[in-house]
Scaffold this motif. Structure first.
Motif, mmCIF file in Angstrom:
data_model
loop_
_atom_site.group_PDB
_atom_site.id
_atom_site.type_symbol
_atom_site.label_atom_id
_atom_site.label_comp_id
_atom_site.label_asym_id
_atom_site.label_seq_id
_atom_site.Cartn_x
_atom_site.Cartn_y
_atom_site.Cartn_z
ATOM 1 N N GLU A 37 0.831 -1.207 0.000
ATOM 2 C CA GLU A 37 0.000 0.000 0.000
ATOM 3 C C GLU A 37 0.866 1.258 0.000
ATOM 4 N N TRP A 38 1.933 1.248 0.805
ATOM 5 C CA TRP A 38 2.843 2.399 0.832
ATOM 6 C C TRP A 38 3.577 2.529 -0.506
ATOM 7 N N ALA A 39 4.010 1.394 -1.078
ATOM 8 C CA ALA A 39 4.749 1.418 -2.342
ATOM 9 C C ALA A 39 3.892 1.951 -3.489
ATOM 10 N N GLU A 40 2.599 1.651 -3.446
ATOM 11 C CA GLU A 40 1.684 2.141 -4.486
ATOM 12 C C GLU A 40 1.170 3.549 -4.179
ATOM 13 N N GLU A 41 1.717 4.122 -3.108
ATOM 14 C CA GLU A 41 1.370 5.481 -2.662
ATOM 15 C C GLU A 41 -0.115 5.626 -2.313
ATOM 16 N N ASN A 42 -0.703 4.531 -1.808
ATOM 17 C CA ASN A 42 -2.065 4.600 -1.298
ATOM 18 C C ASN A 42 -2.091 5.162 0.116
ATOM 19 N N HIS A 43 -0.962 5.094 0.806
ATOM 20 C CA HIS A 43 -0.789 5.707 2.124
ATOM 21 C C HIS A 43 0.221 6.834 1.964
ATOM 22 N N LYS A 44 0.032 7.908 2.689
ATOM 23 C CA LYS A 44 1.039 8.969 2.693
ATOM 24 C C LYS A 44 0.854 9.843 3.925
ATOM 25 N N ILE A 45 1.908 10.514 4.290
ATOM 26 C CA ILE A 45 1.870 11.449 5.409
ATOM 27 C C ILE A 45 1.483 12.789 4.830
ATOM 28 N N SER A 46 0.320 13.290 5.208
ATOM 29 C CA SER A 46 -0.230 14.466 4.542
ATOM 30 C C SER A 46 0.155 15.796 5.193
ATOM 31 N N GLN A 47 0.622 15.767 6.414
ATOM 32 C CA GLN A 47 0.963 17.019 7.073
ATOM 33 C C GLN A 47 2.342 17.489 6.644
ATOM 34 N N THR A 48 2.462 18.791 6.473
ATOM 35 C CA THR A 48 3.761 19.357 6.126
ATOM 36 C C THR A 48 4.621 19.437 7.382
ATOM 37 N N ILE A 49 5.908 19.425 7.188
ATOM 38 C CA ILE A 49 6.838 19.547 8.298
ATOM 39 C C ILE A 49 6.790 20.987 8.782
ATOM 40 N N SER A 50 6.500 21.144 10.055
ATOM 41 C CA SER A 50 6.398 22.507 10.587
ATOM 42 C C SER A 50 7.580 22.802 11.494
ATOM 43 N N GLY A 51 7.914 24.062 11.567
ATOM 44 C CA GLY A 51 8.974 24.498 12.463
ATOM 45 C C GLY A 51 10.360 24.075 12.026
ATOM 46 N N ALA A 52 10.570 23.896 10.760
ATOM 47 C CA ALA A 52 11.894 23.511 10.285
ATOM 48 C C ALA A 52 12.882 24.647 10.543
ATOM 49 N N THR A 53 13.972 24.323 11.204
ATOM 50 C CA THR A 53 15.002 25.301 11.523
ATOM 51 C C THR A 53 16.049 25.283 10.421
ATOM 52 N N PRO A 54 16.351 26.441 9.849
ATOM 53 C CA PRO A 54 17.394 26.468 8.819
ATOM 54 C C PRO A 54 18.745 26.070 9.429
ATOM 55 N N LEU A 55 19.491 25.240 8.720
ATOM 56 C CA LEU A 55 20.785 24.779 9.219
ATOM 57 C C LEU A 55 21.858 25.817 8.950
ATOM 58 N N THR A 56 22.646 26.084 9.984
ATOM 59 C CA THR A 56 23.767 27.009 9.833
ATOM 60 C C THR A 56 25.030 26.184 9.579
ATOM 61 N N GLU A 57 26.083 26.831 9.173
ATOM 62 C CA GLU A 57 27.361 26.171 8.932
ATOM 63 C C GLU A 57 27.869 25.524 10.228
ATOM 64 N N ASP A 58 27.689 26.205 11.372
ATOM 65 C CA ASP A 58 28.113 25.651 12.659
ATOM 66 C C ASP A 58 27.344 24.380 12.996
ATOM 67 N N MET A 59 26.046 24.389 12.720
ATOM 68 C CA MET A 59 25.232 23.204 12.989
ATOM 69 C C MET A 59 25.682 22.029 12.126
ATOM 70 N N LEU A 60 25.955 22.283 10.860
ATOM 71 C CA LEU A 60 26.419 21.232 9.955
ATOM 72 C C LEU A 60 27.768 20.679 10.399
ATOM 73 N N ASP A 61 28.670 21.555 10.828
ATOM 74 C CA ASP A 61 29.980 21.118 11.314
ATOM 75 C C ASP A 61 29.836 20.240 12.548
ATOM 76 N N ALA A 62 28.952 20.618 13.470
ATOM 77 C CA ALA A 62 28.733 19.852 14.691
ATOM 78 C C ALA A 62 28.142 18.477 14.365
ATOM 79 N N MET A 63 27.208 18.418 13.423
ATOM 80 C CA MET A 63 26.609 17.143 13.026
ATOM 81 C C MET A 63 27.650 16.248 12.364
ATOM 82 N N GLU A 64 28.507 16.843 11.535
ATOM 83 C CA GLU A 64 29.556 16.070 10.871
ATOM 84 C C GLU A 64 30.543 15.513 11.891
ATOM 85 N N ASP A 65 30.946 16.345 12.867
ATOM 86 C CA ASP A 65 31.875 15.886 13.901
ATOM 87 C C ASP A 65 31.282 14.722 14.696
#
Length: 78
Positions: A37-65
């Motif tokens: 059902e998921w593969a045929e896209e009969n199920h889906k998550i309909s809500q949009t992602i809310s509150g997405a925080t833009p990633l800064t260069e410092d955040m990316l560096d910390a995640m990489e480390d």
């Protein structure tokens, strides 16, 4: 007390414990039906992602480390 949940596909009662291999599904068949059902896209998550925080260069560096600390096989030999 044993927790019992309905199978999402056929509503058969499933005991929620480690021995229930396909939980929350009652069987491999119900698990594969749901996957299809998921593969045929009969199920889906309909809500949009809310509150997405833009990633800064410092955040990316910390995640990489942190990633490199936990995954030593990605580190180049010295």
């Amino acid at each position: 007390m044993t927790l019992k949940v309905p199978c999402p596909n056929c509503t058969k009662e499933v005991v929620w414990e480690a021995s229930s291999e396909y939980r929350p599904f009652c069987s491999k068949r119900c698990q594969l039906i749901d996957l299809g059902e998921w593969a045929e896209e009969n199920h889906k998550i309909s809500q949009t992602i809310s509150g997405a925080t833009p990633l800064t260069e410092d955040m990316l560096d910390a995640m990489e480390d942190e990633f490199l600390l936990n995954n030593k096989f990605f580190v180049e030999p010295e």
